[in-house]
Design an enzyme around this catalytic site. Structure first.
Site, short mmCIF file in Angstrom:
data_model
loop_
_atom_site.label_atom_id
_atom_site.label_comp_id
_atom_site.label_asym_id
_atom_site.label_seq_id
_atom_site.Cartn_x
_atom_site.Cartn_y
_atom_site.Cartn_z
N HIS A 145 0.84 -1.21 0.00
CA HIS A 145 0.00 0.00 0.00
C HIS A 145 0.88 1.26 0.00
O HIS A 145 0.61 2.22 -0.73
CB HIS A 145 -0.87 0.05 1.26
CG HIS A 145 -1.86 -1.08 1.37
ND1 HIS A 145 -1.71 -2.10 2.28
CD2 HIS A 145 -3.00 -1.35 0.69
CE1 HIS A 145 -2.74 -2.93 2.16
NE2 HIS A 145 -3.53 -2.51 1.21
N GLN A 153 -17.82 -6.44 -2.18
CA GLN A 153 -16.85 -7.21 -2.95
C GLN A 153 -16.46 -8.53 -2.28
O GLN A 153 -15.62 -9.26 -2.79
CB GLN A 153 -15.61 -6.37 -3.28
CG GLN A 153 -14.68 -6.09 -2.11
CD GLN A 153 -13.61 -5.11 -2.51
OE1 GLN A 153 -13.87 -3.93 -2.78
NE2 GLN A 153 -12.36 -5.58 -2.59
N GLN A 197 -0.26 -4.10 -9.07
CA GLN A 197 -0.20 -5.25 -9.98
C GLN A 197 -0.49 -6.56 -9.23
O GLN A 197 -0.84 -7.57 -9.82
CB GLN A 197 1.19 -5.29 -10.64
CG GLN A 197 1.47 -6.48 -11.53
CD GLN A 197 0.55 -6.55 -12.75
OE1 GLN A 197 -0.03 -5.55 -13.16
NE2 GLN A 197 0.41 -7.74 -13.31
N GLN A 238 -7.92 -7.18 -11.17
CA GLN A 238 -8.60 -5.97 -10.71
C GLN A 238 -8.13 -4.74 -11.50
O GLN A 238 -8.94 -3.93 -11.97
CB GLN A 238 -8.35 -5.76 -9.22
CG GLN A 238 -8.78 -4.41 -8.69
CD GLN A 238 -8.65 -4.34 -7.17
OE1 GLN A 238 -9.52 -4.82 -6.46
NE2 GLN A 238 -7.57 -3.75 -6.69
N MET A 271 3.26 -9.34 -0.58
CA MET A 271 2.63 -8.76 0.62
C MET A 271 1.13 -8.71 0.44
O MET A 271 0.63 -8.40 -0.64
CB MET A 271 3.19 -7.38 0.89
CG MET A 271 4.61 -7.43 1.36
SD MET A 271 5.11 -5.86 2.05
CE MET A 271 6.81 -6.24 2.41
N SER A 272 0.42 -9.03 1.52
CA SER A 272 -1.04 -9.01 1.49
C SER A 272 -1.54 -8.87 2.92
O SER A 272 -0.94 -9.41 3.85
CB SER A 272 -1.56 -10.33 0.91
OG SER A 272 -2.92 -10.51 1.23
P1 AMP Z 1 -6.35 -3.78 -0.67
O1 AMP Z 1 -6.25 -2.93 0.55
O2 AMP Z 1 -5.93 -5.19 -0.48
O3 AMP Z 1 -7.69 -3.63 -1.37
O4 AMP Z 1 -5.30 -3.19 -1.69
C1 AMP Z 1 -5.29 -1.83 -2.04
C2 AMP Z 1 -4.35 -1.64 -3.20
O5 AMP Z 1 -3.05 -2.08 -2.82
C3 AMP Z 1 -4.76 -2.47 -4.44
O6 AMP Z 1 -4.57 -1.68 -5.61
C4 AMP Z 1 -3.79 -3.62 -4.39
O7 AMP Z 1 -3.50 -4.17 -5.67
C5 AMP Z 1 -2.55 -2.96 -3.81
N1 AMP Z 1 -1.65 -3.96 -3.22
C6 AMP Z 1 -1.96 -4.92 -2.32
N2 AMP Z 1 -0.88 -5.69 -2.05
C7 AMP Z 1 0.14 -5.20 -2.82
C8 AMP Z 1 1.50 -5.57 -3.00
N3 AMP Z 1 2.05 -6.59 -2.36
N4 AMP Z 1 2.24 -4.84 -3.86
C9 AMP Z 1 1.69 -3.79 -4.54
N5 AMP Z 1 0.42 -3.39 -4.42
C10 AMP Z 1 -0.36 -4.09 -3.57
#
Ligand code: AMP
Length: 281
Positions: A37, A61, A148, A153, A184-185
């Site tokens: 993020h 979602q 990415q 998405q 990362m997630s």
């Molecule tokens: P989220 O909070 O999971 O909905 O993610 C918000 C944004 O962060 C989205 O555009 C995701 O694709 C991006 N994002 C999540 N994890 C990563 C990552 N490891 N690297 C780059 N962007 C990310």
């Protein structure tokens, strides 16, 4: 950094910035920030005078039975991190604000939302396109930054922005990984130490695919079977899908040619993780 919770307020504040000729960059998120993020916020910071970040765990979602209730939420920590990244406006709306009583309108992108993640998450992309439409209308950014990491998405949003003539650009930032390669997630938090080790097989299988392609392999079937074998060798994994598709149309490719997306979703224990790479041949 301004913390804003209502649509009315953010509309008027962004409008005044736009009238001053300022470039507005936007990063929509569901919070629980990690370096992925933050990397998107840095991209926005480079290109914008005003950086807006939203935190909203969007109920539409999540498919029934998914982790909407348990999705990690840590607003105070996120607020500090956003401040450190020199975000100007943090938009943190309530459910009532985004989906007031009587709400009935949804935005649908066809075809490319029915494949890959759309198969096991049939309502997911409609939720994403609906909330992004609302957020884009409310924030009115000149550009929005997506990761990415969620390749499908980003492609769906790009399609929607083009099809519905949103007057803005979509910028896509690279996947940020842990040192050992795990993408990362926010959902990595769910993994036990054992599952964390099993989760490495996702990126390892993508690296294997890349290596096979570099060595000259072009038959998707053979690459996919090697990848599936590697992931399945970890006892705690269950493959949702591993696919090789055209990076624009998301159509399955028998032969590797052009810009190719290799994407996968794998359950590690009960946690569904996604990852991908793009190769050019
Ligand atoms: P989220 O909070 O999971 O909905 O993610 C918000 C944004 O962060 C989205 O555009 C995701 O694709 C991006 N994002 C999540 N994890 C990563 C990552 N490891 N690297 C780059 N962007 C990310």
């Amino acid at each position: 950094m301004k913390l804003i919770r209502t649509i009315k307020e953010i509309q008027s504040i962004v409008e005044s910035y736009r009238q001053q000729g300022k470039i507005v960059g936007f990063v929509p998120t569901m919070g629980c920030f990690h370096e992925g993020h933050l990397s998107l916020m840095r991209i926005a910071r480079k290109g914008a005078d005003v950086v807006v970040v939203s935190i909203y765990v969007n109920p539409t979602q999540f498919d029934p039975g998914e982790d909407f209730e348990s999705y990690p939420r840590q607003f105070e920590r996120d607020e500090k991190l956003a401040e450190q990244e020199r975000v100007d406006i943090l938009f943190y709306p309530s459910d009532k604000e985004m989906y007031p009583k009587g709400y009935l309108t949804y935005v649908t992108v066809n075809k490319i939302t029915k494949v890959l993640c759309g198969v096991s998450r049939p309502h997911h992309f409609e939720g994403v396109t609906t909330i992004c439409t609302k957020l884009f209308h409310v924030v009115k950014p000149h550009f929005a930054v997506f990761g990415q990491k969620d390749a499908q998405q980003a492609i769906v949003i790009q399609r929607m922005v083009e099809d519905l003539n949103f007057d803005m650009e979509i910028v896509v930032g690279p996947i940020i990984r842990e040192k050992d390669g795990l993408a990362m997630s926010s959902r990595n938090k769910y993994l036990s130490p054992e599952e964390r080790k099993d989760a490495l097989s996702l990126f390892q299988s993508l690296q294997l695919a890349e290596r096979l392609i570099t060595e000259g392999e072009r038959t998707s079937k053979d690459i996919l079977s090697a990848m599936k074998k590697l992931v399945a060798s970890r006892k705690g994994t269950r493959i949702d899908y591993i696919e090789i598709v055209d990076a624009t149309t998301l159509k399955a490719l028998e032969t590797i040619k052009g810009e190719v997306l290799i994407a996968l979703a794998v359950f590690v224990g009960n946690t569904r993780l996604i990852d991908n790479i793009v190769v050019n041949c």
